[in-house]
Design a protein around this motif. Structure first.
Motif, PDB file in Angstrom:
ATOM      1  N   THR A 220      75.030 -33.774 -21.855  1.00 20.28           N
ATOM      2  CA  THR A 220      73.631 -33.395 -22.062  1.00 20.28           C
ATOM      3  C   THR A 220      73.140 -32.519 -20.926  1.00 20.28           C
ATOM      4  O   THR A 220      72.484 -31.497 -21.135  1.00 20.28           O
ATOM      5  N   PHE A 221      73.492 -32.926 -19.708  1.00 21.94           N
ATOM      6  CA  PHE A 221      73.106 -32.127 -18.552  1.00 21.94           C
ATOM      7  C   PHE A 221      73.707 -30.729 -18.643  1.00 21.94           C
ATOM      8  O   PHE A 221      73.046 -29.722 -18.362  1.00 21.94           O
ATOM      9  N   LEU A 222      74.980 -30.697 -19.048  1.00 20.37           N
ATOM     10  CA  LEU A 222      75.659 -29.408 -19.149  1.00 20.37           C
ATOM     11  C   LEU A 222      74.948 -28.513 -20.160  1.00 20.37           C
ATOM     12  O   LEU A 222      74.641 -27.357 -19.880  1.00 20.37           O
ATOM     13  N   LEU A 223      74.677 -29.094 -21.344  1.00 22.74           N
ATOM     14  CA  LEU A 223      74.046 -28.300 -22.389  1.00 22.74           C
ATOM     15  C   LEU A 223      72.696 -27.773 -21.944  1.00 22.74           C
ATOM     16  O   LEU A 223      72.299 -26.658 -22.284  1.00 22.74           O
ATOM     17  N   ALA A 224      72.001 -28.564 -21.166  1.00 21.68           N
ATOM     18  CA  ALA A 224      70.678 -28.137 -20.700  1.00 21.68           C
ATOM     19  C   ALA A 224      70.789 -27.038 -19.653  1.00 21.68           C
ATOM     20  O   ALA A 224      69.973 -26.121 -19.596  1.00 21.68           O
ATOM     21  N   GLY A 225      71.825 -27.116 -18.817  1.00 20.73           N
ATOM     22  CA  GLY A 225      71.883 -26.218 -17.680  1.00 20.73           C
ATOM     23  C   GLY A 225      72.700 -24.959 -17.892  1.00 20.73           C
ATOM     24  O   GLY A 225      72.346 -23.880 -17.401  1.00 20.73           O
ATOM     25  N   ILE A 226      73.792 -25.105 -18.678  1.00 25.32           N
ATOM     26  CA  ILE A 226      74.755 -24.016 -18.795  1.00 25.32           C
ATOM     27  C   ILE A 226      74.187 -22.714 -19.387  1.00 25.32           C
ATOM     28  O   ILE A 226      74.508 -21.627 -18.887  1.00 25.32           O
ATOM     29  N   PRO A 227      73.329 -22.763 -20.429  1.00 27.21           N
ATOM     30  CA  PRO A 227      72.886 -21.499 -21.035  1.00 27.21           C
ATOM     31  C   PRO A 227      72.310 -20.525 -20.022  1.00 27.21           C
ATOM     32  O   PRO A 227      72.421 -19.313 -20.183  1.00 27.21           O
TER      33      PRO A 227
END
Lengths: 280, 250
Positions: free
Chosen positions: B72-79
Motif C-alpha cells: 500500500t505504501f509503495l502504491l501510494a508513493g511510487i507514482p
C-alpha cells in the motif's frame, strides 16, 4: 520438640510508607508436611511468603533454616532460595522467557549446572507436572492454568526442599485445581514439604495437614487442620467460615479428628447414603 | 501480529535449523538488491511466495496480508517517481518514461525484498531469529532485551485490550473527545502497570536465583546439510536464471 525445617519468630515487617504488614508473627514449617496459611484477602499473606526465601528482609524478628539463623549476604541468600522455592500467584510475574523449556532452564543454570544437567532438570520438572508436551511452546500461547504449572516447574527444576505457593488455586477452574493438586500431591509423596497460602477454608480443610490461621499480620494459631478449623472462636476472629464438610459432620453428629478426618465429598456421600438407608 | 506469531510457531518448517531458513532468505534478498531488478525480482517474488505457501504451509491469505501493508505504501508513493515536477516555466507536471521505468523497478524490487522478510517472519519465531543475531555476534545484553520485550509485549497487549474493553463498557469511547481522554488514561495506566510488573517480575526472578543475567538453554537444532544445500542451490539457480534472462532481454 523437633526443630522445624524453617522457623519464623516474632517477625515484623513495616512497609516503607510506615504501614505494618506483619506484626510479630510466629510460624513453624515442619519437614514433609503440607501447611496452609489461611487468611482473608489483604491480610498480608503474600508479604509473609516473600520473607520465607529472603525476598523481603524483616524489620524485626528471626528466621531459622534447620536451626541456623539465616543471613542476608549474597551467597547465603542463593543457597536459601535454592532450598526454599517460591511460586508467585500471578504466573506472568515469574515467566520471562519466550519458550517453556527456556524459562524452566533459568533456575538450574543459575545454580551453575552444566547445559546437559540443566536440560535433564527441565525434563524432570516438566514431567513431574505432566506438561512435557508443552516444552517447545511459546510462553504467551499458554492458558492460565498451563502458565501456572510452568511457573511451578521453573521452581521445581531447582529441586527445593520446601515449595511455597501463593494462592496456588486462584484463577483456576475446578479441572485445573484437580490437576494441579494431583501434581502437588505427587511431589509431596516424593518428599517435598509444601506451604501454601489461601483464603479458601474448603481447600485448606481438604488438603492441608496443618493450618496456620493468619489475620491482620499475625498467626493467631497454628496446628493440626481439624483442630484449627473446628475452633469457631478462632475462625470468627480471623473472619473465616467453618468448612462446609465439617459443619455437615457436626450437624450429623459425626466425630471428626485428625485420625478420621472426613475430608472428601465421597466420604460425605457414603455417610448420607448410610443414614438414608437406615431411615428407610 | 497475532497471526504472524501463530504461524511462526506452528508452520511446517518450525523445527528446521534457523540457518536453513535464514541463509537462503538472506541470499535471495542480496540477489534482489544487487542484480537488475526487472529480471531478478519477479523470479524471487514468485519463488519465495510459492515456497512460503506450498513449502512451509502458510495460507495465501496470511502471506498476502503481510505483504499488503508495505505494498500500500509503495502504491501510494511510487507514482511520484514517474512524474517530474518542473519549476522552470512556472509549474508543470510531466510524465517521464525513465521515471516510469525507475518506478517499476523500485516497486518490484521492494516487493521481492519484502517477500524474503515475510518468509522469515512467517516461518521463524522471533526466538529462533535471535539465534541468528547471536551467531552474527550481537552482544548478549541486547539479545536478552529483545527476548524480554517480545515476552512482555504479549503481557501488555492483553492488559491494554482488557483495559480498553473495560473503558468501552463504560462508554469511554462514545465520543471523540471521550475517546482521546480514555486513550490517554489507558496509556498512563499501562505505563504504571509496566513499572509495577517489572518490579514483580524481578522478585519472581530473584526467587529463582537471578543475579543480573538472564541465562537460558538454547534449543538444540540439527543442521540438515541436505536442506541447506537445497536452499543454497535454489538461490544460485535464481541468480543464474536472472543473469541469463538479463542477457536475453536487455
Amino acid at each position: 520438640m523437633n526443630e522445624p525445617l524453617l522457623a519464623v519468630r516474632d517477625l515484623e515487617y513495616v512497609y516503607p510508607g510506615g504501614v505494618a504488614a506483619l506484626r510479630g508473627l510466629d510460624l513453624r514449617i515442619e519437614q514433609g508436611r503440607k501447611l496452609a496459611i489461611l487468611g482473608s484477602n489483604g491480610s498480608g499473606k503474600t508479604t509473609l511468603l516473600l520473607h520465607l526465601n529472603g525476598l523481603c528482609k524483616p524489620t524485626r524478628g528471626e528466621i531459622r533454616l534447620e536451626g541456623q539463623p539465616v543471613s542476608y549476604d549474597h551467597r547465603a541468600l542463593n543457597d536459601w532460595r535454592r532450598r526454599v522455592g517460591l511460586i508467585l500467584q500471578e504466573p506472568d510475574d515469574q515467566l520471562f522467557a519466550a519458550t517453556v523449556s527456556q524459562d524452566v532452564s533459568f533456575g538450574p543454570l543459575n545454580l551453575g549446572l552444566s547445559n546437559a544437567d540443566a536440560r535433564e532438570r527441565v525434563r524432570e520438572a516438566l514431567e513431574a507436572l505432566r506438561i512435557l508436551h508443552l516444552a517447545d511452546r511459546a510462553t504467551h500461547t499458554l492458558s492460565f492454568g498451563q502458565k501456572k504449572r510452568v511457573a511451578i516447574a521453573g521452581v521445581l527444576a531447582m529441586r527445593p526442599e520446601i515449595l511455597v505457593l501463593d494462592e496456588p488455586t486462584a484463577g483456576l477452574d475446578s479441572h485445573g485445581v484437580t490437576h494441579l493438586l494431583g501434581a502437588l500431591e505427587q511431589l509431596h509423596e516424593a518428599g517435598a514439604t509444601l506451604v501454601f497460602s489461601t483464603h479458601d477454608v474448603e481447600l485448606a480443610y481438604a488438603w492441608a495437614d496443618d493450618v496456620a490461621v493468619f489475620h491482620d499480620g499475625v498467626v493467631l494459631r497454628q496446628g493440626e487442620t481439624v483442630a484449627m478449623l473446628s475452633d469457631r472462636e478462632l475462625l470468627r476472629r480471623a473472619r473465616l467460615r467453618c468448612p462446609l464438610l465439617l459443619e455437615v459432620a457436626e450437624a450429623l453428629g459425626v466425630e471428626v479428628s485428625a485420625a478420621s478426618p472426613f475430608r472428601s465429598r465421597e466420604a460425605l456421600l457414603v455417610l448420607l447414603q448410610e443414614r438414608c438407608a437406615g431411615q428407610g | 501480529m497475532r497471526a504472524i506469531d501463530h504461524h511462526a510457531w506452528t508452520n511446517r518448517w518450525r523445527d528446521w535449523h534457523p540457518v536453513e531458513k535464514g541463509l537462503p532468505a538472506i541470499g535471495l534478498l542480496t540477489l534482489t538488491l544487487i542484480l537488475p531488478p526487472l529480471t531478478t525480482a519477479p523470479l524471487v517474488l514468485a519463488g519465495v511466495m510459492l515456497t512460503t505457501v506450498y513449502g512451509a504451509g502458510i495460507p495465501w491469505k496470511t502471506l498476502l496480508s503481510v505483504l499488503a501493508a508495505p505494498a500500500t505504501f509503495l502504491l501510494a508513493g511510487i507514482p511520484f517517481l514517474a512524474i517530474s515536477i518542473d519549476f522552470t516555466s512556472g509549474f508543470a507536471l510531466t510524465f517521464s518514461p525513465e521515471g516510469f521505468q525507475l518506478a517499476l523497478q523500485t516497486m518490484i524490487r521492494a516487493l521481492a525484498a519484502m517477500s524474503c522478510l515475510a518468509f522469515l517472519i512467517l516461518t521463524m519465531p522471533l526466538t529462533d531469529g535471535v539465534l541468528l543475531l547471536r551467531r552474527m555476534g550481537v552482544p548478549a545484553g541486547i539479545i536478552e532485551l529483545i527476548l524480554l520485550i517480545y515476552r512482555l509485549i504479549f503481557v501488555f497487549a492483553e492488559r491494554a485490550l482488557t483495559g480498553r474493553q473495560a473503558q468501552a463498557g463504560r462508554l469511554g469511547y462514545s465520543r471523540l473527545d471521550r475517546s482521546v481522554r480514555s486513550l490517554g488514561l489507558l496509556g498512563g495506566n499501562l505505563f504504571q502497570r509496566a513499572l509495577e510488573q517489572a518490579r514483580r517480575l524481578e522478585m519472581g526472578l530473584m526467587a529463582r536465583g537471578y543475579t543480573g543475567e538472564l541465562r537460558v538453554l538454547t534449543p538444540r537444532w540439527k543442521l540438515s546439510w541436505m536442506r541447506l544445500a537445497v536452499g543454497v542451490a535454489g538461490v544460485s539457480l535464481t541468480g543464474l536464471a536472472s543473469s541469463w534472462l538479463a542477457r536475453g532481454l536487455l
